[in-house]
Design a protein around this motif. Structure first.
Motif, PDB file in Angstrom:
ATOM      1  N   MET A  85       0.848  -1.186   0.000  1.00  0.00           N
ATOM      2  CA  MET A  85       0.000   0.000   0.000  1.00  0.00           C
ATOM      3  C   MET A  85       0.887   1.240   0.000  1.00  0.00           C
ATOM      4  SD  MET A  85      -3.018   1.155   2.669  1.00  0.00           S
ATOM      5  CE  MET A  85      -2.034   1.238   4.133  1.00  0.00           C
ATOM      6  N   SER A  86       0.599   2.185  -0.861  1.00  0.00           N
ATOM      7  CA  SER A  86       1.364   3.432  -0.899  1.00  0.00           C
ATOM      8  C   SER A  86       0.878   4.364   0.207  1.00  0.00           C
ATOM      9  CB  SER A  86       1.206   4.109  -2.257  1.00  0.00           C
ATOM     10  OG  SER A  86      -0.065   4.719  -2.366  1.00  0.00           O
ATOM     11  N   ALA A  87       1.704   5.369   0.506  1.00  0.00           N
ATOM     12  CA  ALA A  87       1.324   6.347   1.536  1.00  0.00           C
ATOM     13  C   ALA A  87       0.013   7.035   1.173  1.00  0.00           C
ATOM     14  CB  ALA A  87       2.433   7.370   1.716  1.00  0.00           C
ATOM     15  N   ALA A  88      -0.208   7.292  -0.115  1.00  0.00           N
ATOM     16  CA  ALA A  88      -1.422   7.974  -0.553  1.00  0.00           C
ATOM     17  C   ALA A  88      -2.675   7.139  -0.318  1.00  0.00           C
ATOM     18  CB  ALA A  88      -1.315   8.346  -2.034  1.00  0.00           C
ATOM     19  N   ASP A  89      -2.521   5.810  -0.202  1.00  0.00           N
ATOM     20  CA  ASP A  89      -3.664   4.915   0.002  1.00  0.00           C
ATOM     21  C   ASP A  89      -3.992   4.671   1.471  1.00  0.00           C
ATOM     22  OD1 ASP A  89      -3.954   4.559  -2.765  1.00  0.00           O
ATOM     23  OD2 ASP A  89      -2.480   2.927  -2.766  1.00  0.00           O
ATOM     24  N   GLU A  90      -3.113   5.099   2.380  1.00  0.00           N
ATOM     25  CA  GLU A  90      -3.347   4.917   3.814  1.00  0.00           C
ATOM     26  C   GLU A  90      -4.663   5.594   4.197  1.00  0.00           C
ATOM     27  OE1 GLU A  90      -1.013   5.816   8.036  1.00  0.00           O
ATOM     28  OE2 GLU A  90      -0.215   6.599   6.155  1.00  0.00           O
ATOM     29  N   ILE A  91      -5.491   4.915   4.988  1.00  0.00           N
ATOM     30  CA  ILE A  91      -6.796   5.453   5.389  1.00  0.00           C
ATOM     31  C   ILE A  91      -6.646   6.277   6.671  1.00  0.00           C
ATOM     32  CG2 ILE A  91      -9.184   4.896   6.027  1.00  0.00           C
ATOM     33  CD1 ILE A  91      -8.460   4.245   3.109  1.00  0.00           C
ATOM     34  N   LEU A  92      -7.195   7.490   6.636  1.00  0.00           N
ATOM     35  CA  LEU A  92      -7.131   8.413   7.767  1.00  0.00           C
ATOM     36  C   LEU A  92      -8.527   8.722   8.272  1.00  0.00           C
ATOM     37  CD1 LEU A  92      -4.686  11.107   6.313  1.00  0.00           C
ATOM     38  CD2 LEU A  92      -4.129   8.962   7.470  1.00  0.00           C
ATOM     39  N   ASP A  93      -8.620   9.024   9.565  1.00  0.00           N
ATOM     40  CA  ASP A  93      -9.848   9.586  10.111  1.00  0.00           C
ATOM     41  C   ASP A  93      -9.905  11.047   9.701  1.00  0.00           C
ATOM     42  OD1 ASP A  93     -10.835   7.341  11.470  1.00  0.00           O
ATOM     43  OD2 ASP A  93      -9.665   7.788  13.272  1.00  0.00           O
ATOM     44  N   ILE A  94     -11.059  11.490   9.235  1.00  0.00           N
ATOM     45  CA  ILE A  94     -11.300  12.897   8.934  1.00  0.00           C
ATOM     46  C   ILE A  94     -12.029  13.470  10.146  1.00  0.00           C
ATOM     47  CG2 ILE A  94     -12.410  14.513   7.341  1.00  0.00           C
ATOM     48  CD1 ILE A  94     -10.006  12.783   6.215  1.00  0.00           C
ATOM     49  N   VAL A  95     -11.593  14.643  10.613  1.00  0.00           N
ATOM     50  CA  VAL A  95     -12.111  15.205  11.862  1.00  0.00           C
ATOM     51  C   VAL A  95     -12.612  16.632  11.656  1.00  0.00           C
ATOM     52  CG1 VAL A  95     -10.665  13.730  13.316  1.00  0.00           C
ATOM     53  CG2 VAL A  95      -9.789  15.942  12.578  1.00  0.00           C
ATOM     54  N   ASP A  96     -13.446  17.068  12.592  1.00  0.00           N
ATOM     55  CA  ASP A  96     -13.976  18.434  12.532  1.00  0.00           C
ATOM     56  C   ASP A  96     -13.095  19.385  13.339  1.00  0.00           C
ATOM     57  OD1 ASP A  96     -14.644  18.077  15.240  1.00  0.00           O
ATOM     58  OD2 ASP A  96     -16.795  17.878  14.847  1.00  0.00           O
ATOM     59  N   GLU A  97     -13.569  20.615  13.497  1.00  0.00           N
ATOM     60  CA  GLU A  97     -12.787  21.632  14.200  1.00  0.00           C
ATOM     61  C   GLU A  97     -12.608  21.327  15.690  1.00  0.00           C
ATOM     62  OE1 GLU A  97     -17.094  22.934  14.115  1.00  0.00           O
ATOM     63  OE2 GLU A  97     -15.693  22.103  12.665  1.00  0.00           O
ATOM     64  N   HIS A  98     -13.358  20.338  16.203  1.00  0.00           N
ATOM     65  CA  HIS A  98     -13.227  19.936  17.606  1.00  0.00           C
ATOM     66  C   HIS A  98     -12.504  18.595  17.741  1.00  0.00           C
ATOM     67  CE1 HIS A  98     -15.823  23.259  18.646  1.00  0.00           C
ATOM     68  NE2 HIS A  98     -16.693  22.835  17.752  1.00  0.00           N
ATOM     69  N   ASP A  99     -11.911  18.114  16.644  1.00  0.00           N
ATOM     70  CA  ASP A  99     -11.164  16.857  16.597  1.00  0.00           C
ATOM     71  C   ASP A  99     -12.061  15.639  16.794  1.00  0.00           C
ATOM     72  OD1 ASP A  99      -8.934  15.267  16.184  1.00  0.00           O
ATOM     73  OD2 ASP A  99      -8.225  15.424  18.248  1.00  0.00           O
ATOM     74  N   ARG A 100     -13.319  15.744  16.366  1.00  0.00           N
ATOM     75  CA  ARG A 100     -14.242  14.610  16.391  1.00  0.00           C
ATOM     76  C   ARG A 100     -14.257  13.970  15.006  1.00  0.00           C
ATOM     77  NH1 ARG A 100     -18.347  18.361  19.346  1.00  0.00           N
ATOM     78  NH2 ARG A 100     -18.530  19.059  17.199  1.00  0.00           N
ATOM     79  N   VAL A 101     -14.218  12.645  14.957  1.00  0.00           N
ATOM     80  CA  VAL A 101     -14.198  11.927  13.686  1.00  0.00           C
ATOM     81  C   VAL A 101     -15.536  12.116  12.963  1.00  0.00           C
ATOM     82  CG1 VAL A 101     -13.990   9.651  12.594  1.00  0.00           C
ATOM     83  CG2 VAL A 101     -12.537  10.235  14.561  1.00  0.00           C
ATOM     84  N   THR A 102     -15.435  12.509  11.688  1.00  0.00           N
ATOM     85  CA  THR A 102     -16.630  12.707  10.863  1.00  0.00           C
ATOM     86  C   THR A 102     -16.653  11.768   9.658  1.00  0.00           C
ATOM     87  OG1 THR A 102     -15.532  14.435   9.565  1.00  0.00           O
ATOM     88  CG2 THR A 102     -16.799  15.142  11.512  1.00  0.00           C
ATOM     89  N   GLY A 103     -15.552  11.057   9.417  1.00  0.00           N
ATOM     90  CA  GLY A 103     -15.485  10.146   8.280  1.00  0.00           C
ATOM     91  C   GLY A 103     -14.087   9.597   8.108  1.00  0.00           C
ATOM     92  N   ARG A 104     -13.864   8.928   6.984  1.00  0.00           N
ATOM     93  CA  ARG A 104     -12.552   8.365   6.660  1.00  0.00           C
ATOM     94  C   ARG A 104     -12.255   8.628   5.198  1.00  0.00           C
ATOM     95  NH1 ARG A 104     -12.188   2.770  10.194  1.00  0.00           N
ATOM     96  NH2 ARG A 104     -11.747   3.885  12.137  1.00  0.00           N
ATOM     97  N   SER A 105     -10.957   8.710   4.891  1.00  0.00           N
ATOM     98  CA  SER A 105     -10.548   8.991   3.518  1.00  0.00           C
ATOM     99  C   SER A 105      -9.131   8.485   3.293  1.00  0.00           C
ATOM    100  CB  SER A 105     -10.596  10.503   3.279  1.00  0.00           C
ATOM    101  OG  SER A 105     -10.104  10.825   2.008  1.00  0.00           O
ATOM    102  N   PRO A 106      -8.808   8.078   2.059  1.00  0.00           N
ATOM    103  CA  PRO A 106      -7.407   7.789   1.747  1.00  0.00           C
ATOM    104  C   PRO A 106      -6.579   9.068   1.911  1.00  0.00           C
ATOM    105  CG  PRO A 106      -8.846   6.930   0.038  1.00  0.00           C
ATOM    106  CD  PRO A 106      -9.696   7.796   0.926  1.00  0.00           C
ATOM    107  N   ARG A 107      -5.353   8.906   2.351  1.00  0.00           N
ATOM    108  CA  ARG A 107      -4.462  10.037   2.620  1.00  0.00           C
ATOM    109  C   ARG A 107      -4.325  10.962   1.406  1.00  0.00           C
ATOM    110  NH1 ARG A 107       1.546   8.950   5.005  1.00  0.00           N
ATOM    111  NH2 ARG A 107       2.245  11.096   5.194  1.00  0.00           N
TER     112      ARG A 107
END
Length: 171
Positions: free
Chosen positions: A1-23
């Motif tokens: 897996m390349s670095a660009a494919d790593e899955i990250l948590d997407i967060v809001d302005e309060h650092d709460r998880v709102t979704g996930r996305s490839p890097r």
């Protein structure tokens, strides 16, 4: 897996998880995610400083006074700090980095991430990843300060360094 494919948590302005996305998509779309910054010092108290490789997705070939990186989806800041420090320094058995504070980095141009700052002492001989680190050395605080205007630094690391300097001045 390349670095660009790593899955990250997407967060809001309060650092709460709102979704996930490839890097790669998170970077391209300016989606807020999580990162860790670890200031590593050797037994003599010198700072680990390095220049990033030209193949890095963000801030290629710039200098940094932190090791670190993105927090993976479902990963804690603390676990990411230990993983990233060991990976970038090329060591195993590092003590768990000590959490200092967290801040929201936003360059106003679509790069924004929650940034947890840590420190760790590394008494082990380092062997940094060649795909991450093009050059490295341990420098004194005075040597780092002297190069702040001479070298081009990663902007998020510079922001973390300035906040860390203020944090330590407050005691």
């Amino acid at each position: 897996m390349s670095a660009a494919d790593e899955i990250l948590d997407i967060v809001d302005e309060h650092d709460r998880v709102t979704g996930r996305s490839p890097r790669g998509e998170a970077y391209a779309r300016g989606l807020r995610h999580r990162c860790v910054f670890i200031q590593a010092r050797d037994a003599r108290g010198r700072l680990f400083v390095h220049r990033r490789t030209p193949t890095k997705l963000v801030f290629p070939s710039l200098h940094d006074m932190f090791v670190g990186g993105v927090v993976g989806a479902g990963e804690s800041y603390d676990d990411a700090a230990l993983r990233e420090a060991e990976e970038e320094l090329g060591v195993t058995g590092l003590p768990r980095p000590a959490f200092l504070f967290k801040f929201l980095y936003d360059d106003g141009a679509g790069r924004t991430w929650w940034s947890a700052v840590y420190e760790v002492r590394c008494d082990l001989p380092v062997d940094p990843q060649t795909e991450e680190v093009a050059w490295h050395d341990f420098l004194t605080e005075d040597e780092v300060r002297g190069r702040l205007t001479e070298w081009e630094w990663v902007p998020d690391g510079l922001a973390a360094y300035e906040r860390l300097t203020e944090f330590r001045a407050r005691g």
